[in-house]
Motif scaffolding. Sequence first.
Motif, PDB file in Angstrom:
ATOM      1  N   GLU A  80      -6.986 -18.502 -11.852  1.00  0.00           N
ATOM      2  CA  GLU A  80      -6.685 -17.191 -11.274  1.00  0.00           C
ATOM      3  C   GLU A  80      -5.591 -17.345 -10.226  1.00  0.00           C
ATOM      4  N   VAL A  81      -4.602 -16.480 -10.290  1.00  0.00           N
ATOM      5  CA  VAL A  81      -3.497 -16.503  -9.335  1.00  0.00           C
ATOM      6  C   VAL A  81      -3.414 -15.151  -8.643  1.00  0.00           C
ATOM      7  N   LYS A  82      -2.981 -15.186  -7.395  1.00  0.00           N
ATOM      8  CA  LYS A  82      -2.914 -13.964  -6.582  1.00  0.00           C
ATOM      9  C   LYS A  82      -1.543 -13.322  -6.744  1.00  0.00           C
ATOM     10  N   CYS A  83      -1.314 -12.779  -7.921  1.00  0.00           N
ATOM     11  CA  CYS A  83      -0.046 -12.095  -8.168  1.00  0.00           C
ATOM     12  C   CYS A  83      -0.226 -11.079  -9.275  1.00  0.00           C
ATOM     13  N   ASN A  84       0.707 -10.171  -9.371  1.00  0.00           N
ATOM     14  CA  ASN A  84       0.753  -9.222 -10.468  1.00  0.00           C
ATOM     15  C   ASN A  84       1.146  -9.962 -11.745  1.00  0.00           C
ATOM     16  N   TRP A  85       0.585  -9.558 -12.858  1.00  0.00           N
ATOM     17  CA  TRP A  85       0.845 -10.260 -14.122  1.00  0.00           C
ATOM     18  C   TRP A  85       2.320 -10.297 -14.479  1.00  0.00           C
ATOM     19  N   LYS A  86       3.076  -9.263 -14.087  1.00  0.00           N
ATOM     20  CA  LYS A  86       4.492  -9.204 -14.455  1.00  0.00           C
ATOM     21  C   LYS A  86       5.297 -10.313 -13.778  1.00  0.00           C
ATOM     22  N   LEU A  87       4.854 -10.746 -12.595  1.00  0.00           N
ATOM     23  CA  LEU A  87       5.553 -11.843 -11.929  1.00  0.00           C
ATOM     24  C   LEU A  87       5.350 -13.153 -12.675  1.00  0.00           C
ATOM     25  N   ALA A  88       4.195 -13.327 -13.297  1.00  0.00           N
ATOM     26  CA  ALA A  88       3.958 -14.518 -14.112  1.00  0.00           C
ATOM     27  C   ALA A  88       4.867 -14.518 -15.337  1.00  0.00           C
ATOM     28  N   VAL A  89       5.104 -13.342 -15.922  1.00  0.00           N
ATOM     29  CA  VAL A  89       6.028 -13.254 -17.055  1.00  0.00           C
ATOM     30  C   VAL A  89       7.446 -13.581 -16.604  1.00  0.00           C
TER      31      VAL A  89
END
Length: 301
Positions: A108-117
């Motif tokens: 789990e990461v503390k970011c919005n999914w779009k930033l991971a993309v």
Amino acid sequence: VQEAGEIQGVIRCPYHSWTYDLNGTLKGTPHVGGINQHKDERVPCEKHGLKALRSHVWMGMVFVNLSGTAPDFEEVLRPLTERWSQFLGDDGNALMHVPREGGAWQVEVKCNWKLAVENYCEAYHLPWVHPSLNSYSRLEDHYNIAFADQFAGQGSYAYNLADVEGTSLPTFPSWPADRLRNAEYVALFPNVLLGIQADHAFAMMLQPLAANRTVEHLRLLFVGQDAADAPQYEASRQAVLNAWRVVFSEDIGAVEGMQAGRQSPGFKGGVFSPEMDQPTHYFHQWMARRVLANGQNQVQG
């Protein structure tokens, strides 16, 4: 169904113990017509089965179309399968096997999914975020990928994990012998991240939990059942998993930092490198078109 597990013949609702077979047909309705009256013509089972949804299994993932209006999955995927046929041939997907044990990781990461993309689509950050990876698959060895509206990412001419980690895994039979160090990493919008190398592939599904929380689910796939499960390849499989776990763990600080930065009152939007950020910009444009179209539909509705 509250959690993952093996279904023992039927699906049972814990509320009134109605049961359904694995095709979704309603089979059991205890006391539906009163005490010990387990059938009632007023509740015909054939009219009250589970709702059918379109689905497709690919690279160890289940894709589901809730609306029923999406194009055929093969049609959506065709631009990617045609691109990757140069590496995988026509039967590459059939050769991919998910290990029965291991081969999976989630975080789990503390970011919005779009930033991971965004992070996945570009290689620009390699020298600073991934120093070990950059030592054998350098920034200058990478190239941008963006095509068919729904795919973007990066490729490498110098992927070399087999030599670096000493792994020895079967390779895809159709993979060109003179391109064994090629690799491609492509996002299938909106939230699936895919990677192929000569001796394995991976798929990562991004599960949004909140605007600032995402779970990354990684699954490795190997070439043939033996490569996926045979004991002689166990050390190699573990080395591949460990290597990717390091890479994706290194990204956590970057994407969480981007999330934190976007909360600053000074943030007014980022700046793209016109060369290095082309795939990320491609994803932004895709996302913006859908946000705008959804807003327009709401206004018209």
